[in-house]
Design an enzyme around this catalytic site. Structure first.
Site, mmCIF file in Angstrom:
data_model
loop_
_atom_site.group_PDB
_atom_site.id
_atom_site.type_symbol
_atom_site.label_atom_id
_atom_site.label_comp_id
_atom_site.label_asym_id
_atom_site.label_seq_id
_atom_site.Cartn_x
_atom_site.Cartn_y
_atom_site.Cartn_z
ATOM 1 N N THR A 1 41.906 61.580 40.801
ATOM 2 C CA THR A 1 40.540 61.979 41.146
ATOM 3 C C THR A 1 40.501 63.165 42.109
ATOM 4 O OG1 THR A 1 38.620 61.205 42.412
ATOM 5 C CG2 THR A 1 40.669 60.092 42.858
ATOM 6 N N ASP A 2 39.416 63.912 42.064
ATOM 7 C CA ASP A 2 39.230 65.016 43.022
ATOM 8 C C ASP A 2 39.155 64.509 44.466
ATOM 9 O OD1 ASP A 2 36.702 63.811 42.845
ATOM 10 O OD2 ASP A 2 35.624 65.660 42.345
ATOM 11 N N TYR B 1 39.829 54.101 49.167
ATOM 12 C CA TYR B 1 39.990 54.359 47.724
ATOM 13 C C TYR B 1 40.795 55.628 47.495
ATOM 14 C CZ TYR B 1 38.789 56.374 43.161
ATOM 15 O OH TYR B 1 38.864 56.983 41.931
HETATM 16 P P1 NAD Z 1 36.413 51.331 36.195
HETATM 17 O O1 NAD Z 1 36.316 50.663 37.524
HETATM 18 O O2 NAD Z 1 35.199 51.435 35.352
HETATM 19 O O3 NAD Z 1 37.534 50.595 35.307
HETATM 20 C C1 NAD Z 1 38.769 50.178 35.841
HETATM 21 C C2 NAD Z 1 39.435 49.237 34.841
HETATM 22 O O4 NAD Z 1 40.718 48.872 35.384
HETATM 23 C C3 NAD Z 1 38.663 47.955 34.589
HETATM 24 O O5 NAD Z 1 38.610 47.692 33.203
HETATM 25 C C4 NAD Z 1 39.465 46.891 35.326
HETATM 26 O O6 NAD Z 1 39.382 45.613 34.727
HETATM 27 C C5 NAD Z 1 40.877 47.465 35.245
HETATM 28 N N1 NAD Z 1 41.739 46.989 36.339
HETATM 29 C C6 NAD Z 1 41.459 47.012 37.671
HETATM 30 N N2 NAD Z 1 42.452 46.467 38.374
HETATM 31 C C7 NAD Z 1 43.417 46.098 37.461
HETATM 32 C C8 NAD Z 1 44.681 45.484 37.581
HETATM 33 N N3 NAD Z 1 45.171 45.075 38.757
HETATM 34 N N4 NAD Z 1 45.387 45.260 36.442
HETATM 35 C C9 NAD Z 1 44.897 45.616 35.245
HETATM 36 N N5 NAD Z 1 43.680 46.189 35.063
HETATM 37 C C10 NAD Z 1 42.946 46.431 36.180
HETATM 38 O O7 NAD Z 1 37.039 52.753 36.497
HETATM 39 P P2 NAD Z 1 36.741 54.161 35.799
HETATM 40 O O8 NAD Z 1 35.544 54.761 36.422
HETATM 41 O O9 NAD Z 1 36.794 53.989 34.326
HETATM 42 O O10 NAD Z 1 38.007 54.998 36.301
HETATM 43 C C11 NAD Z 1 39.232 54.966 35.577
HETATM 44 C C12 NAD Z 1 40.254 55.825 36.295
HETATM 45 O O11 NAD Z 1 39.788 57.167 36.404
HETATM 46 C C13 NAD Z 1 40.554 55.358 37.725
HETATM 47 O O12 NAD Z 1 41.936 55.485 37.945
HETATM 48 C C14 NAD Z 1 39.769 56.321 38.607
HETATM 49 O O13 NAD Z 1 40.407 56.489 39.845
HETATM 50 C C15 NAD Z 1 39.821 57.582 37.761
HETATM 51 N N6 NAD Z 1 38.676 58.510 37.949
HETATM 52 C C16 NAD Z 1 37.386 58.063 37.800
HETATM 53 C C17 NAD Z 1 36.327 58.957 37.933
HETATM 54 C C18 NAD Z 1 34.896 58.519 37.735
HETATM 55 O O14 NAD Z 1 33.974 59.317 37.952
HETATM 56 N N7 NAD Z 1 34.630 57.295 37.298
HETATM 57 C C19 NAD Z 1 36.583 60.301 38.249
HETATM 58 C C20 NAD Z 1 37.916 60.709 38.397
HETATM 59 C C21 NAD Z 1 38.953 59.815 38.238
#
Ligand code: NAD
Length: 347
Positions: free
Chosen positions: A137-138, A163
């Site tokens: 992430t940024d 986080y």
């Molecule tokens: P989210 O919270 O919607 O989904 C996370 C998923 O990971 C869920 O399905 C959850 O059940 C699973 N999970 C969590 N802990 C776990 C564990 N211990 N074992 C197995 N599964 C587990 O997240 P998102 O928004 O889809 O983000 C996904 C990735 O992208 C993350 O790594 C986040 O840091 C990164 N990211 C997100 C954004 C954003 O805007 N949402 C931006 C940049 C990067």
């Protein structure tokens, strides 16, 4: 042949990613590893889960090291797209422990499992074509002032929340596995995503849910924090380009060049809802309510995504205007599926 593992495939970005890539001809098998926390929902994979011939679901917690290794070996995983994480900044402030165990230890377990499976234990030589894509992430870069240039891949990490600190720590582990063991790992860092299937505690679903219920729309502080917004479909396309054409050991920034203050974003969404659902009564902007700021709230993020554009030919396909309209329409169509989770706004 690609036996692809996507972690966190029941979450917001992971489910959009699975939908987008599952029919790519390179993929032989796609394994979704997810332990289904509050943020994971198999309904996000309707039409694929339990149906698609290439798709396999493994309900496994990344914190279970032996199970992670079992999945990598049993499915002879060749490629990993690692998205599973605890992802909500406010939750990390209230209760950081899960962020440490999942985001740091979980990533460590996955790296160890790939190292065990992809390298000859006698010679330490890599024994198969493989790739490990770590999705970050940024937020690891910290906060920008109003006039600062956007983050580049060379910007030092300076995370400010539990986080972002846990994500930065996992990035450093991934980096070290490439440097030390030669694991073919790549890191991507993306700005804020919007689009279908986002858990209702995040900003855009919160706004829509509030307007539908004619409740106040909570906006942190003065509403002038700036985020760079990207449609989730564009993020997923960038991830696929990086997996298939990115260079091991590199980091790629992904961003929409779409900087907006939170207040401006909320106002735009209110206006789109008023237009698409006039029966709600209009004037949704009047529901905006400023609430006390989040502790340590980063002021501004902005991404310089020139590297992925020039090296891998990626650029966003959605404009913000069309993407937001399409997203609002999706939530209006799926209003019954929105879970009634009204916590704080997350960015
Ligand atoms: P989210 O919270 O919607 O989904 C996370 C998923 O990971 C869920 O399905 C959850 O059940 C699973 N999970 C969590 N802990 C776990 C564990 N211990 N074992 C197995 N599964 C587990 O997240 P998102 O928004 O889809 O983000 C996904 C990735 O992208 C993350 O790594 C986040 O840091 C990164 N990211 C997100 C954004 C954003 O805007 N949402 C931006 C940049 C990067």
């Amino acid at each position: 042949m690609m036996n692809l593992l996507i972690t966190g495939g029941a979450g917001f970005i992971g489910s959009n990613l699975i939908r987008q890539v599952i029919d790519q001809p390179e993929i032989t098998k796609l394994v979704n590893l997810d332990c289904l926390t509050y943020a994971g929902h198999l309904e996000n994979l309707e039409g694929i889960h339990g149906i698609h011939p290439r798709y396999v679901f493994e309900q496994v917690d990344l914190r279970d090291k032996a199970e992670v290794l079992r999945v990598i070996r049993q499915h002879d995983i060749t490629h990993v797209m690692h998205l599973a994480a605890e992802s909500h900044v406010d939750r990390s402030i209230a209760a950081p422990a899960d962020f440490i165990t999942t985001n740091i230890n979980g990533t460590f377990h996955l790296l160890e499992a790939c190292r065990a499976h992809w390298f000859d234990p006698e010679t330490s030589i890599q024994n198969r074509a493989s790739k490990f894509l770590h999705v970050s992430t940024d937020e690891v870069y910290g906060s920008l002032g109003p006039q600062d240039p956007a983050f580049t891949e060379a910007t030092p990490c300076a995370p400010n929340s539990p986080y972002s600190a846990s994500k930065a720590a996992s990035d450093m582990l991934v980096r070290s596995y490439h440097h030390t063991y030669g694991l073919p790992a790549i890191i991507t860092r993306c700005s804020n995503n919007y689009g279908p299937c986002q858990f209702p505690e995040k900003l855009i679903p919160v706004i829509i849910q509030s307007v539908l219920n004619r409740q106040s729309i909570p906006v942190y502080g003065d509403g002038l924090n700036v985020r760079d917004w990207l449609h989730v479909g564009d993020h997923c396309q960038a991830l696929w380009n990086v997996l298939t054409s990115g260079k091991a050991g590199e980091t790629y920034n992904i961003g929409g060049q779409n900087e907006l203050t939170n207040l401006h974003l909320v106002q735009q969404i209110c206006d789109v809802i008023d237009e698409l659902a006039p029966a709600l009564g209009g004037n949704s902007r009047s529901l905006i309510t400023f609430v006390p700021d989040r502790p340590g709230h980063d002021r501004r993020y902005a991404m310089n995504a020139e590297k992925i554009q020039s090296e891998l030919g990626w650029k966003p396909a959605h404009t913000f205007e069309t993407g937001v309209r399409e997203t609002v329409q999706w939530y209006l169509n799926n209003v019954n599926g929105m879970r009634d989770v009204r916590l704080h706004v997350s960015l």
